[in-house]
Write a protein that holds these residues in place. Structure first.
Motif, short mmCIF file in Angstrom:
data_model
loop_
_atom_site.label_atom_id
_atom_site.label_comp_id
_atom_site.label_asym_id
_atom_site.label_seq_id
_atom_site.Cartn_x
_atom_site.Cartn_y
_atom_site.Cartn_z
N UNK A 172 1.02 -0.99 0.19
CA UNK A 172 0.00 0.07 -0.20
C UNK A 172 0.83 1.24 0.23
N UNK A 173 0.43 2.60 -0.28
CA UNK A 173 1.31 3.90 -0.71
C UNK A 173 1.79 4.07 0.57
N UNK A 174 1.41 3.60 2.12
CA UNK A 174 1.37 3.97 2.95
C UNK A 174 3.08 3.41 3.44
N UNK A 175 3.15 2.29 2.86
CA UNK A 175 3.90 0.85 3.07
C UNK A 175 3.81 0.49 5.15
N UNK A 176 2.23 0.78 5.21
CA UNK A 176 2.33 -0.07 5.96
C UNK A 176 1.73 -1.78 6.09
N UNK A 177 1.51 -2.56 5.10
CA UNK A 177 1.16 -3.76 4.59
C UNK A 177 2.08 -3.79 2.76
N UNK A 178 3.41 -4.61 3.56
CA UNK A 178 3.47 -5.53 1.72
C UNK A 178 3.64 -6.80 1.85
N UNK A 179 3.38 -7.24 0.57
CA UNK A 179 3.83 -8.64 1.01
C UNK A 179 4.42 -8.93 -0.54
#
Length: 287
Positions: free
Chosen positions: A192-199
């Motif tokens: 996501x663009x806030x870098x809260x979630x990264x797979x």
């Protein structure tokens, strides 16, 4: 009459074998991939929790679940002890020394070309809801090499967040982690663009190792589920958590630690949940 009975028996046997073979064929793996999730679930900290997820692909569908969740299923199956008491109640316990791995990701997701189906427990009931495959992907003319894989970029707004995905047309499966599917190639990385979630894809199993291997998610995790909606499923889980002792008691279940201890523990958990809710940062901000 004897030969007729033998013929009928042989027919039933062959039909069963054929049905079993067809069933197995439908669940024979065509691809198996492991993703690492780095997630910020609490706005009070910059720490990221990490967990591995398995994506198993068969004909026309893909199964997605936490590897810890799957390991827990295996431990429970091998360690469960069920005792039928003289008063008609049932006691559930575990073999001495058994350790059940903990995860917050107890769901199973099945992706197909038509929809994405989510399965999760609310108390002792398996619930499910369906959502359409994401159609509003924006395909961009930008490329990147990730883990030696040639990728293309795509963007989408989904459930209140803006997502950037990198997918590979060289791996022709229209699937990915969580509910993300519908791209012309396997999703290798999505953030996501806030870098809260990264797979990010961290492992894949070669075709030679897959031959004959079947989906290893228990069918009880995705069959005979009660159809509902996402909001109703979440509410059912909240209700179940708040009334855990009462729900189990209604099934005639004896809690080894004692009903009163369970009630107090649930009160403490509810208090903590209410406090944590103010700082919660869920992956999906909208239903």
């Amino acid at each position: 009459m004897y030969y007729r009975q033998k013929f009928i028996l042989l027919f039933v046997l062959l039909n069963s074998i054929f049905s079993y073979a067809q069933s197995n064929k439908n669940y024979t793996l065509r691809g198996e991939f492991i993703y690492l999730l780095k997630a910020k679930f609490d706005t009070r900290t910059e720490n990221r929790e990490e967990e591995l997820f398995l994506l198993q692909i068969v004909d026309n569908r893909a199964f997605f679940a936490s590897t810890i969740f799957l390991k827990g299923d295996s431990v429970r199956a091998n360690s469960r002890v069920i005792t039928n008491n003289s008063d008609g109640s049932t006691t559930f316990s575990w073999k001495e020394g058994a350790v059940i791995p903990k995860t917050y990701f107890n769901f199973t997701i099945i992706q197909s070309n038509e929809n994405v189906q989510y399965f999760d427990l609310a108390g002792m009931s398996l619930l499910t809801y369906k959502e359409p495959v994401i159609k509003n992907w924006k395909l961009l003319d930008e490329t990147k090499i990730i883990n030696s894989i040639n990728c293309k970029k795509a963007e989408v707004r989904f459930k209140g967040r803006n997502w950037i995905a990198w997918y590979s047309p060289e791996i022709p499966f229209p699937y990915g982690p969580m509910k993300f599917s519908g791209l012309p190639g396997l999703i290798i990385k999505i953030t996501d663009d806030k870098n809260d979630f990264d797979f990010e894809l961290v492992k894949s199993v070669s075709d030679t190792q897959l031959k004959g291997k079947l989906v290893n998610i228990k069918k009880s995790r995705y069959t005979d589920a009660i159809e509902t909606t996402q909001p109703k499923l979440k509410q059912a889980q909240r209700n179940s958590a708040a009334n855990a002792a009462a729900v189990l008691a209604s099934y005639g279940t004896t809690i080894i630690e004692g009903q009163e201890m369970l009630r107090q523990r649930e009160k403490d958990r509810e208090k903590a949940r209410e406090e944590n809710k103010k700082y919660a940062n869920p992956l999906e901000l909208e239903n």
